[in-house]
Design a protein around this motif. Structure first.
Motif, PDB file in Angstrom:
ATOM      1  N   GLU A 555       0.828  -1.203   0.000  1.00 54.01           N
ATOM      2  CA  GLU A 555       0.000   0.000   0.000  1.00 54.01           C
ATOM      3  C   GLU A 555       0.861   1.251   0.000  1.00 54.01           C
ATOM      4  OE1 GLU A 555      -3.389  -2.086  -0.150  1.00 54.01           O
ATOM      5  OE2 GLU A 555      -3.471   0.058   0.173  1.00 54.01           O
ATOM      6  N   SER A 558       3.250   7.498   3.101  1.00 49.05           N
ATOM      7  CA  SER A 558       3.983   8.757   3.158  1.00 49.05           C
ATOM      8  C   SER A 558       3.913   9.228   4.593  1.00 49.05           C
ATOM      9  CB  SER A 558       3.378   9.790   2.224  1.00 49.05           C
ATOM     10  OG  SER A 558       2.152  10.251   2.734  1.00 49.05           O
TER      11      SER A 558
ATOM     12  N   ASP B 119       4.126   5.588  -8.532  1.00 49.63           N
ATOM     13  CA  ASP B 119       3.579   6.824  -8.003  1.00 49.63           C
ATOM     14  C   ASP B 119       2.478   6.618  -6.983  1.00 49.63           C
ATOM     15  OD1 ASP B 119       3.767   8.988 -10.953  1.00 49.63           O
ATOM     16  OD2 ASP B 119       5.252   8.253  -9.537  1.00 49.63           O
ATOM     17  N   ARG B 120       1.700   5.547  -7.129  1.00 51.30           N
ATOM     18  CA  ARG B 120       0.515   5.458  -6.298  1.00 51.30           C
ATOM     19  C   ARG B 120       0.572   4.343  -5.260  1.00 51.30           C
ATOM     20  NH1 ARG B 120      -4.202   7.841  -8.322  1.00 51.30           N
ATOM     21  NH2 ARG B 120      -3.652   9.350  -9.887  1.00 51.30           N
ATOM     22  N   THR B 121       1.568   3.479  -5.303  1.00 48.04           N
ATOM     23  CA  THR B 121       1.621   2.411  -4.302  1.00 48.04           C
ATOM     24  C   THR B 121       2.951   2.450  -3.590  1.00 48.04           C
ATOM     25  OG1 THR B 121       2.651   0.709  -5.658  1.00 48.04           O
ATOM     26  CG2 THR B 121       0.269   0.946  -5.844  1.00 48.04           C
ATOM     27  N   GLY B 122       3.088   1.640  -2.558  1.00 45.47           N
ATOM     28  CA  GLY B 122       4.348   1.583  -1.827  1.00 45.47           C
ATOM     29  C   GLY B 122       5.203   0.413  -2.274  1.00 45.47           C
ATOM     30  N   MET B 123       4.927  -0.103  -3.483  1.00 52.23           N
ATOM     31  CA  MET B 123       5.664  -1.288  -3.930  1.00 52.23           C
ATOM     32  C   MET B 123       7.143  -0.975  -4.103  1.00 52.23           C
ATOM     33  SD  MET B 123       4.555  -3.740  -7.050  1.00 52.23           S
ATOM     34  CE  MET B 123       3.017  -4.153  -6.284  1.00 52.23           C
ATOM     35  N   ARG B 150      -6.124   9.084 -15.738  1.00 57.22           N
ATOM     36  CA  ARG B 150      -6.015   9.244 -14.290  1.00 57.22           C
ATOM     37  C   ARG B 150      -4.647   9.765 -13.899  1.00 57.22           C
ATOM     38  NH1 ARG B 150      -7.381   4.177 -10.840  1.00 57.22           N
ATOM     39  NH2 ARG B 150      -6.774   5.648  -9.244  1.00 57.22           N
ATOM     40  N   MET B 151      -3.600   9.242 -14.564  1.00 54.51           N
ATOM     41  CA  MET B 151      -2.241   9.614 -14.178  1.00 54.51           C
ATOM     42  C   MET B 151      -1.817  10.947 -14.772  1.00 54.51           C
ATOM     43  SD  MET B 151      -1.316   6.983 -12.413  1.00 54.51           S
ATOM     44  CE  MET B 151       0.408   7.372 -12.288  1.00 54.51           C
ATOM     45  N   PRO B 154       1.415  10.667 -18.248  1.00 59.33           N
ATOM     46  CA  PRO B 154       2.858  10.788 -17.998  1.00 59.33           C
ATOM     47  C   PRO B 154       3.658  10.427 -19.236  1.00 59.33           C
ATOM     48  CG  PRO B 154       2.000   8.769 -17.045  1.00 59.33           C
ATOM     49  CD  PRO B 154       0.825   9.495 -17.580  1.00 59.33           C
ATOM     50  N   PRO B 282       3.693   8.877  -3.438  1.00 58.64           N
ATOM     51  CA  PRO B 282       2.949   9.733  -2.519  1.00 58.64           C
ATOM     52  C   PRO B 282       3.860  10.530  -1.582  1.00 58.64           C
ATOM     53  CG  PRO B 282       2.030   7.522  -2.523  1.00 58.64           C
ATOM     54  CD  PRO B 282       3.279   7.458  -3.330  1.00 58.64           C
ATOM     55  N   GLN B 283       4.974   9.938  -1.167  1.00 56.12           N
ATOM     56  CA  GLN B 283       5.863  10.648  -0.251  1.00 56.12           C
ATOM     57  C   GLN B 283       6.436  11.882  -0.928  1.00 56.12           C
ATOM     58  OE1 GLN B 283       6.935   9.740   3.245  1.00 56.12           O
ATOM     59  NE2 GLN B 283       7.098  11.909   2.801  1.00 56.12           N
ATOM     60  N   ARG B 284       6.834  11.747  -2.178  1.00 53.75           N
ATOM     61  CA  ARG B 284       7.402  12.886  -2.883  1.00 53.75           C
ATOM     62  C   ARG B 284       6.373  13.992  -3.038  1.00 53.75           C
ATOM     63  NH1 ARG B 284      11.766  13.050  -6.248  1.00 53.75           N
ATOM     64  NH2 ARG B 284      12.001  15.068  -7.266  1.00 53.75           N
ATOM     65  N   ARG B 285       5.164  13.576  -3.393  1.00 57.58           N
ATOM     66  CA  ARG B 285       4.111  14.578  -3.578  1.00 57.58           C
ATOM     67  C   ARG B 285       3.800  15.266  -2.273  1.00 57.58           C
ATOM     68  NH1 ARG B 285       1.925  11.048  -6.612  1.00 57.58           N
ATOM     69  NH2 ARG B 285       0.554  10.347  -4.962  1.00 57.58           N
ATOM     70  N   ARG B 286       3.801  14.512  -1.168  1.00 60.02           N
ATOM     71  CA  ARG B 286       3.522  15.126   0.124  1.00 60.02           C
ATOM     72  C   ARG B 286       4.567  16.195   0.422  1.00 60.02           C
ATOM     73  NH1 ARG B 286       0.679  13.993   4.285  1.00 60.02           N
ATOM     74  NH2 ARG B 286      -0.829  14.226   2.620  1.00 60.02           N
ATOM     75  N   GLU B 324      14.483   9.219   7.585  1.00 60.36           N
ATOM     76  CA  GLU B 324      14.483   8.699   6.213  1.00 60.36           C
ATOM     77  C   GLU B 324      13.919   9.725   5.231  1.00 60.36           C
ATOM     78  OE1 GLU B 324      12.306   5.262   7.304  1.00 60.36           O
ATOM     79  OE2 GLU B 324      10.415   6.047   6.526  1.00 60.36           O
ATOM     80  N   GLN B 325      12.997  10.584   5.659  1.00 60.79           N
ATOM     81  CA  GLN B 325      12.528  11.641   4.758  1.00 60.79           C
ATOM     82  C   GLN B 325      13.563  12.750   4.644  1.00 60.79           C
ATOM     83  OE1 GLN B 325       9.570  11.158   7.220  1.00 60.79           O
ATOM     84  NE2 GLN B 325       9.007   9.477   5.860  1.00 60.79           N
TER      85      GLN B 325
END
Lengths: 751, 341
Positions: A555, A558, B119-123, B150-151, B154, B282-286, B324-325
């Motif tokens: 999942e 962030s 971009d959308r999952t934590g894989m 949706r994306m 890109p 998501p982390q980058r976008r945040r 880590e961030q």
């Protein structure tokens, strides 16, 4: 197994007539908006936590309904209001920080503004966070001209010494800016006026468009502008069209292709720009699109980052020109002093322990008396009165039994046990939240949660779960990372909720307290209960770790934790909202689920099959499995029928024990739940039912580890929108409970 | 039999059956998915790849790629010939125009899926390619277009490969392999080869990511030494062939004051240079939403009682970030550190 090869597609996939204004109706239908009963369509956008929902509620009042965006699990609210004899439909878009389509929320917001073409888009902005909020405003302005900015939370800004010049901001942005504090009803009339002016076209906006992009991007745009001007000579604002094409804006692409690009430009909607008849175009529309496509490839690979950079730079410049930060300095320093104390290495944890212990003590001590009073009124006094009434009007025994002994009794029990602690816990917790202290708690505890793959804010939802698990699940909304939120939801059940404390205390007192010498009896019992609660916390950490390593490892995740400024809590307002939002709503749901439970309990005890009540049959059927896991048939049946509410487990157990053991002189009738005044009497009854210390220990463990109550299950489903995760959240603790009790029984058998 | 033994046996049996990815049930499902259409699509993709590299497609190679025997491969190619997607020439099999268009569409779906997963999952990055390989056959054309919509359409997948447009257009690849780099030059990564997966993981472990800028220190016959974000690394020359780079101008590429946010002490401030390409999704976008863009000033304000996270003042808001961030945020130290903001 062969499957037919698909018919070879024709090549270019047409984006459809999306840009065609005639198809706006079709687009709106696709977006879930019913057409025809309104004059103007207004979209409400904004960052999260800007008071957007207050604006929505103030405008629509009760004429609103919530649902979901078509095909998505994002909830949406829409409503209507009237202004100057015109009907306006208001659609509340999800709160987002930007429109870059990086999440479903952003997709939904972007698609609605692009394809729904609202007559006005109102962007709600937090005046204390102007820079960050302008990010979204500028992105909206890139897409549409018809924008009104609602500069909300001006009262907060005043308190923090921030003065925002709304007129200056309006000049900078080129759109109307309305200063407001909607929760105090300030600015509402002006907002309505501004919306009307823009919707009717009485005010023509000249929106700010970013000019200072990096050279590489500017060069690319210039090339495309040349082609656009060749294809549509005289088109106003070709630069805007170029930017939209480079951003792969489907509706502009379709409009260019069909030649109807003028619809988006020109002075007003009724007279779109038309290409001149001279036919001076030296390039056709398809060539423009081809150039746009190939130029897109030439954009630098960090195009998106560079774009965000320009947007932020512009936002910063505009914000610095429009606001004055005066007294903010002093407030900032006071906040920092408070922070230094609350997050310091030496003082942080002790203070935290003190405050949380204080909250729990207040809840337990404060709720005792009201609970007893409620119980005596609702159960000891009202219940017999109701039965008398039933007998008086000649009600048949089964109806009065079903209604008063079953439905009413269960509901009364749940209310009297549930209401007082929640009425104390929730407001106190909310006060701490309002004050701004709770994020600091998450801040302090985050490291522990990081180790198991969770978010520091899970500490808060866990604490909330000690009050009520359903409220704890709702509280997980503060965690916006999807994975961490799911972890918090699934593990919330391991917080020992209010409804289970009486069970734990009673059983511990009867069976464990008696094991210790008399003067240590209550201390032992209390210690045992605390031990169980801590075991729950340990399980929470363990299961969190397991989930993030296995089921949830894919999942999205962030992390960030915002520490808002401290503010004096508004006590009365908090008491009111926490009463309505949390206490009453949870209570309502509990009643809705408890009433049927009471009915079922009474029914299975009083309906006979083959001369023996259904309850007896079930008890004997469940006994083998019950003994396997160190419990018994009575307990299992009680837990099955008491899924709706943990509060009624003990009364049901007692009633079923009486049923099963044919005890005389105890109880209030067949199928009537009851409690006994002395724990000694309860102990005697249970022991007569075959209970041992092992049974008691297993019951305490099972009470901690079993499935969530139905209110919580329902809440989990509403919050996650996913049947899959709801099932996991329901079955995981149950399976764990059986495994643990089984192992304990086996180990005890070996000793 | 004592119940506890039964329990343990039941547990083991469940594990064998239901373990994700390697369990019997998972394997059976995967096999069933390998219908003929899937195999044809894989063949088309492979032939396209051969075309790019200028090699003919032989039956043996295709059989090896599909992990089947010659007989089955021959049957698959027969189907493809029947549908006029490939032709048989002297050197081997080649794509027809329709076959090429089809291959590009499958490629488009594959790369869009990789973008989505990134971009959308934590894989984890090393699983994107394998997961996309499986899912690409399950999307219809309409679903692919919906995904692109949706994306936000890109342009590149997370490995740096261009995503073919709906009409099958793709730019010409640029850049040169890292193995041919000159010492002392500044380069940026434009492409990382995603297969074989083990090599890709080695590249990630060596600190390489799309968009990463670094300076080459030394080039020997076996290894290439470079510095990324202040850390010295090296990579085997053989593996370096899987990395495509382009030269960049020196400006801003190697500034001794550039470091990562986690090295900034409390009370100090620094100006953001950028977010490391290793931070994606998501982390980058945040972080971007919070205002971590080049030019922003960040000040480290306080540390949590538990040691982590640290609260930073970013554009007027106090934001807690874990180590880590902070390691992903590249900053340049301010001249005067410790000055009150």
């Amino acid at each position: 197994m062969t499957s037919a090869l698909p018919v070879l597609p024709s090549g270019a996939s047409t984006p459809g007539c999306r840009g065609c204004s005639a198809n706006r109706t079709a687009n709106l239908v696709q977006l879930g908006v019913s057409v025809g009963s309104w004059d103007y369509l207004v979209a409400l956008a904004g960052n999260p936590n800007t008071g957007k929902s207050t604006v929505f509620n103030s405008l629509t009042g009760l004429r609103q309904h919530t649902g979901n965006w078509p095909g998505k699990t994002v909830s949406r609210a829409e409503g209507t209001f009237e202004h100057n004899q015109k009907k306006v439909k208001l659609v509340d878009l999800p709160g987002t920080y930007s429109l870059q389509a990086g999440s479903t929320d952003e997709e939904v917001a972007r698609d609605f503004i692009l394809f729904g073409e609202p007559d006005v888009t109102v962007v709600v902005v937090d005046a204390t966070r102007l820079e960050r909020n302008l990010n979204l405003v500028l992105q909206v302005l890139e897409i549409t001209d018809r924008v009104v900015v609602c500069l909300n939370l001006m009262d907060e800004a005043r308190r923090h010494g921030i003065a925002v010049d709304a007129k200056r901001l309006a000049r900078e942005l080129g759109v109307p800016v309305v200063a407001a504090a909607i929760r105090r009803k300030e600015g509402l009339p002006e907002l309505l006026e501004a919306i009307e002016r823009v919707a009717t076209g009485a005010e023509r906006t000249t929106p700010f468009r970013i000019r200072n992009h990096p050279p590489a991007i500017e060069a690319t745009v210039a090339e495309l502008v040349t082609d656009i001007e060749a294809a549509f000579p005289g088109l106003p604002n070709p630069r805007w069209v170029a930017f939209r094409l480079l951003n792969a804006d489907e509706r502009i692409e379709a409009a260019v292709r069909s030649g109807e690009i003028g619809v988006f430009l020109g002075d007003n909607q009724d007279q779109p720009w038309q290409p001149s008849d001279q036919g001076a175009a030296t390039l056709d529309a398809e060539a423009v699109l081809a150039t746009a496509r190939s130029l897109r490839w030439r954009l630098p690979s960090d195009f998106h980052d560079r774009l965000m950079e320009s947007i932020y730079a512009a936002a910063q410049a505009i914000a610095s020109r429009s606001e004055l930060r005066g007294a903010r300095r002093a407030k900032f320093d006071l906040d920092r002093t408070l922070d230094r104390m609350l997050t310091s290495k030496w003082l942080g944890f002790p203070l935290m322990g003190l405050i949380l212990a204080g909250v729990f003590w207040l809840t337990i001590a404060g709720a005792n008396l009201p609970s007893a009073m409620l119980a005596s009124v609702l159960i000891d006094q009202l219940h017999p009165l109701l039965r008398q009434f039933g007998a008086g009007i000649g009600m048949p025994w089964w109806l009065s039994g079903f209604l008063f002994d079953g439905v009413y009794l269960a509901t009364a029990w749940v209310v009297s046990v549930m209401l007082p602690p929640m009425a104390i816990f929730f407001p106190v917790f909310t006060l701490l939240e309002d004050f701004g202290y709770l994020p600091r708690v998450a801040f302090n505890l985050d490291r522990m949660f990081q180790r198991v793959g969770a978010h520091g804010k899970q500490a808060l939802t866990m604490c909330m779960g000690f009050g009520c698990n359903a409220a704890g699940v709702v509280a997980t909304r503060v965690i916006d990372s999807p994975r961490e939120r799911l972890v918090a939801i699934i593990t919330n059940n391991f917080s020992l909720c209010n409804g289970r404390w009486p069970t734990q205390i009673l059983i511990a007192t009867i069976f464990l307290g008696t094991l210790a010498p008399a003067h240590l009896a209550s201390a032992t019992a209390a210690g045992a209960v605390v031990g169980i609660a801590l075991l729950g916390v340990a399980f929470m950490f363990g299961v969190s770790w397991l989930l993030t390593r296995t089921v949830l490892s894919g999942e999205a995740t962030s992390f960030s934790l915002e520490l808002p400024p401290y503010r004096p809590p508004r006590v009365l307002q908090t008491l009111y909202t926490s009463l309505i939002d949390r206490t009453l709503i949870v209570l309502w749901r509990a009643v809705v689920f408890a009433a049927p439970a009471g009915a079922v309990i009474w029914l299975i005890s009083n309906i006979d099959i083959g001369g023996v009540s259904i309850a007896r049959h079930l008890i004997s059927d469940l006994t083998p499995f019950g003994l396997l896991v160190g419990l018994n048939g009575v307990i299992l049946l009680a837990y099955i029928v008491a899924i709706p509410a943990n509060e009624i487990v003990i009364p049901t157990v007692l009633m079923l024990t009486v049923l099963a053991t044919n005890a005389v002189g105890v109880g209030a009738g067949t199928g009537v739940m009851f409690e006994l005044d002395s724990t000694q009497a309860v102990g005697d009854l249970l022991r007569a039912g075959g209970w041992t210390v092992l049974t008691a220990v297993n019951l305490m463990l099972f009470s901690l580890l079993h499935n969530p109550c139905s209110t919580t299950i329902y809440t989990i489903y509403k919050e996650t929108g996913s049947a899959k995760w709801t099932t996991v959240a329901t079955l995981l603790p149950l399976v764990l409970g059986f495994v643990v009790t089984f192992l304990v029984t086996q180990v005890a058998g070996l000793l | 039999m004592p119940p506890i033994l039964v329990f343990i046996l039941a547990l083991t049996a469940s594990a064998i059956l239901f373990w994700p990815r390697t369990g019997l049930l998972a394997r059976a499902t995967r096999l069933r998915r390998l219908s003929e259409r899937v195999l044809v699509e894989d063949v088309l993709k492979h032939l396209y790849d051969c075309e790019i590299r200028g090699l003919p497609g032989s039956l043996e190679e295709l059989a090896g790629m599909l992990e089947t025997g010659r007989g089955k491969a021959h049957r698959i190619l027969g189907r493809a010939l029947q549908m006029e997607l490939v032709t048989l020439e002297q050197q081997g099999y080649a794509l027809t125009a329709t076959g090429r268009a089809y291959a590009l569409r499958v490629l488009r779906t594959h790369r869009l899926l990789e973008r989505f997963l990134a971009d959308r999952t934590g894989m984890a990055p090393d699983r994107w390619h394998a997961e996309a390989e499986q899912r690409e056959h399950l999307l219809s054309e309409a679903e692919t277009e919906k995904l692109a919509h949706r994306m936000g359409h890109p342009l590149f997948d997370p490995h740096g490969d261009p995503i073919p447009t709906a009409t099958g257009e793709m730019p010409v690849a640029s850049g040169f392999p890292l193995s041919r780099v000159a010492p002392g030059s500044f380069v940026t990564v434009v492409h990382l080869e995603d297969e074989p997966a083990e090599v890709f993981q080695c590249l990630l472990d060596a600190g390489l990511a799309l968009g990463q800028v670094f300076q080459i220190h030394e080039v020997t016959r076996e290894r290439i030494a470079y510095a990324v974000d202040g850390q010295d690394r090296s990579l085997a020359r053989a593996l370096a062939a899987n990395v495509t780079v382009e030269t960049v101008s020196q400006a801003g590429a190697s500034d001794p004051r550039v470091t990562t946010l986690d090295t900034i002490e409390l009370g100090q401030s620094a100006a953001v240079v950028g977010i490391s390409p290793l931070c994606h999704g998501p982390q980058r976008r945040r972080l971007l939403d919070l205002g971590v863009v080049p030019g922003t000033t960040i000040r480290a304000v306080m540390r949590s009682a538990g040691g982590s996270p640290i609260a930073y003042d970013i554009r007027g808001a106090l934001i807690g970030l874990r180590r880590e961030q902070a390691e992903w945020i590249r900053v340049r130290r301010d001249q005067e550190s410790g000055a009150a903001a």
